[in-house]
Design an enzyme around this catalytic site. Structure first.
Site, mmCIF file in Angstrom:
data_model
loop_
_atom_site.group_PDB
_atom_site.id
_atom_site.type_symbol
_atom_site.label_atom_id
_atom_site.label_comp_id
_atom_site.label_asym_id
_atom_site.label_seq_id
_atom_site.Cartn_x
_atom_site.Cartn_y
_atom_site.Cartn_z
ATOM 1 N N PRO A 16 0.818 -1.219 0.000
ATOM 2 C CA PRO A 16 0.000 0.000 0.000
ATOM 3 C C PRO A 16 0.854 1.272 0.000
ATOM 4 O O PRO A 16 1.796 1.396 0.781
ATOM 5 C CB PRO A 16 -0.802 -0.120 1.296
ATOM 6 C CG PRO A 16 -0.857 -1.580 1.567
ATOM 7 C CD PRO A 16 0.452 -2.125 1.082
ATOM 8 N N CYS A 17 0.517 2.182 -0.874
ATOM 9 C CA CYS A 17 1.316 3.402 -1.027
ATOM 10 C C CYS A 17 0.781 4.571 -0.211
ATOM 11 O O CYS A 17 1.444 5.596 -0.094
ATOM 12 C CB CYS A 17 1.395 3.796 -2.496
ATOM 13 S SG CYS A 17 -0.202 4.297 -3.187
ATOM 14 N N GLN A 18 -0.400 4.427 0.373
ATOM 15 C CA GLN A 18 -1.019 5.554 1.070
ATOM 16 C C GLN A 18 -0.126 6.133 2.160
ATOM 17 O O GLN A 18 -0.184 7.323 2.438
ATOM 18 C CB GLN A 18 -2.361 5.137 1.696
ATOM 19 C CG GLN A 18 -3.404 4.730 0.703
ATOM 20 C CD GLN A 18 -3.415 3.232 0.452
ATOM 21 O OE1 GLN A 18 -2.394 2.558 0.565
ATOM 22 N NE2 GLN A 18 -4.559 2.691 0.098
#
Length: 110
Positions: free
Chosen positions: A77-79
């Site tokens: 996940p890049c968030q």
């Protein structure tokens, strides 16, 4: 010959779609994502058994698949790191999931 693939953070199968567009044959050995709607879409589009789907990467024991995977992919996940997100990095639980990916690389490797 078909590639045996394992994916985590699988989403709706972008990697699998890339393989199809390149006309590369593959078997999904396992996949993992935590969204129930993603799972529905994935099962509608790809041949995978319930026993080889994981809702939580932390629960995925890579040793079960050692020497059964030709290609292992995943985009954590890049968030946690994105300029669109809060940029908490490793202070965000999602940011820590990169270490689960690394754990699986080590378990799947020879």
């Amino acid at each position: 010959m078909k590639l045996n693939i394992g994916t985590v953070f699988s989403g709706i199968g972008a990697f699998e779609q890339a393989l199809e567009k390149m006309n590369l044959a593959y078997n999904v050995i396992f996949a993992c994502d935590n969204d129930k709607y993603v799972k529905q879409s994935y099962f509608a589009n790809y041949d995978i058994s319930e026993e080889n789907w994981y809702n939580d990467i932390i629960q995925l024991n890579g040793s079960k698949y050692k020497n059964k995977i030709d290609l292992f992919v995943g985009g954590s996940p890049c968030q946690s790191f994105s300029s669109i997100g809060f940029q908490k990095g490793l202070d965000d639980d999602r940011g820590l999931l990169i270490f689960e990916f690394i754990r699986l690389v080590n378990r799947l490797g020879t």
